[in-house]
Design an enzyme around this catalytic site. Sequence first.
Site, PDB file in Angstrom:
ATOM      1  N   SER A  91     -71.874 -59.447 -43.930  1.00 53.05           N
ATOM      2  CA  SER A  91     -71.302 -58.119 -43.736  1.00 53.05           C
ATOM      3  C   SER A  91     -71.441 -57.567 -42.326  1.00 53.05           C
ATOM      4  O   SER A  91     -70.665 -56.703 -41.933  1.00 53.05           O
ATOM      5  CB  SER A  91     -71.932 -57.136 -44.730  1.00 53.05           C
ATOM      6  OG  SER A  91     -73.327 -57.043 -44.532  1.00 53.05           O
TER       7      SER A  91
ATOM      8  N   HIS B 128     -68.111 -58.646 -50.077  1.00 48.44           N
ATOM      9  CA  HIS B 128     -67.183 -58.323 -48.987  1.00 48.44           C
ATOM     10  C   HIS B 128     -65.975 -59.255 -48.974  1.00 48.44           C
ATOM     11  O   HIS B 128     -65.363 -59.468 -47.918  1.00 48.44           O
ATOM     12  CB  HIS B 128     -67.914 -58.371 -47.651  1.00 48.44           C
ATOM     13  CG  HIS B 128     -68.781 -57.187 -47.404  1.00 48.44           C
ATOM     14  ND1 HIS B 128     -68.304 -55.998 -46.883  1.00 48.44           N
ATOM     15  CD2 HIS B 128     -70.103 -56.991 -47.640  1.00 48.44           C
ATOM     16  CE1 HIS B 128     -69.304 -55.132 -46.784  1.00 48.44           C
ATOM     17  NE2 HIS B 128     -70.401 -55.708 -47.239  1.00 48.44           N
TER      18      HIS B 128
ATOM     19  N   LYS C  45     -66.569 -51.588 -53.375  1.00 42.83           N
ATOM     20  CA  LYS C  45     -65.876 -51.808 -52.108  1.00 42.83           C
ATOM     21  C   LYS C  45     -64.374 -51.931 -52.391  1.00 42.83           C
ATOM     22  O   LYS C  45     -63.720 -50.939 -52.632  1.00 42.83           O
ATOM     23  CB  LYS C  45     -66.459 -53.034 -51.399  1.00 42.83           C
ATOM     24  CG  LYS C  45     -67.903 -52.793 -50.929  1.00 42.83           C
ATOM     25  CD  LYS C  45     -68.471 -53.968 -50.197  1.00 42.83           C
ATOM     26  CE  LYS C  45     -69.813 -53.646 -49.561  1.00 42.83           C
ATOM     27  NZ  LYS C  45     -70.855 -53.165 -50.475  1.00 42.83           N
TER      28      LYS C  45
END
Length: 393
Positions: free
Chosen positions: A183, A211, A242
């Site tokens: 990340s 991610h 996310k």
Amino acid sequence: MIGRMRDDLTATIGEIRDAGLYKSERVITSPQQSLISVATGAEVLNFCANNYLGLSDHPEVVAAAKEALDRWGFGLSSVRFICGTQQIHKDLEGALSNFLGTEDTILYSSCFDANGGLFETLLGAEDAIISDELNHASIIDGVRLSKARRYRYKNRDMADLEAQLKDAADARYRLIATDGVFSMDGYVAPLDEICDLAERYDALVMVDDSHAVGFVGPDGAGTPSLFGVKDRVDIVTGTLGKALGGASGGYVSARREIVELLRQRSRPYLFSNSLAPSVTAASLKALELIGTSSALRDKLAANTTLFRTKMTEAGFDILPGDHPISPVMIGDAAQAARLADKLLDLGIYVIGFSYPVVPQGKARIRVQLSAAHSTEDVERAITAFAEARTALG
């Protein structure tokens, strides 16, 4: 006692400030979206949220959450095995399994909890965990909770990974743990090579794909999809906070027997309240939107290419890659903080990352692109970086 401790805490906080490492929390006064309002009353373009696909304020996602409040209530007031399992929880677990191409899925209140409850449940003192040195803090903490022997290999270094696998040859089970995307750097783990080594040395593979899931790979199913190794990865953990709506929640998606044991013994699952119905329903809607069109993924990719290309042409040091995480390397922590503050004055909301989030001397502005950004938004950010650099010398 608190008096002496308070003095020590105050001194430590002062040292953090003096080193330029103090992390202030800016207040936003609007929904999370590409254009946000901040406490000063200004409207600024947001380039640091993990809102990869722009679903945090998508009208269909918000509508699904509202409908779930009316139908399923606000919360469960219970853990899953007592009286906290609703049909929508099972529906979401099934949808995640179908999307990721796994046998079964178990929901957690966060991916931090998912990683925290994984390793100690599956592995004991006779086992070994071989972990990438740049893995997320939740993997590091989860590994610490396990009695398994710990090995660490250099970031994405397959020769070092192989050496660690050999060192752990006497273990009952060996598990390789890696982020799918790291990340702070936007680097992608070479899962095809990792799986090759795992098969050669009879090891399991675990990937935290927080991610990546939702937008990486030809179908958006993350790094296992990108490398064509869905059937070779044993455990995938991830977040709903996310790309998949941006609220909260996490999961472990894995071999059926692994998930079944987690339901019986994983402490964060057994002792935490069920995921809120509104979050569960909104996440289902997010998966539906991702599965029906590639338009958001395509827009995200275009924005990422535009930003990385033009920032590099402008002379900024961008770590290589094609992930929406686009770190602008600064080096000095205080300088990164000043640059972030100047960019805020220019209408661009970004944050300077410094130690201990990143190594000493590698402070950066981690720019995160979103499908919600227009081409004009991205070009405005590039112009602002150039103006801020000139203003700060």
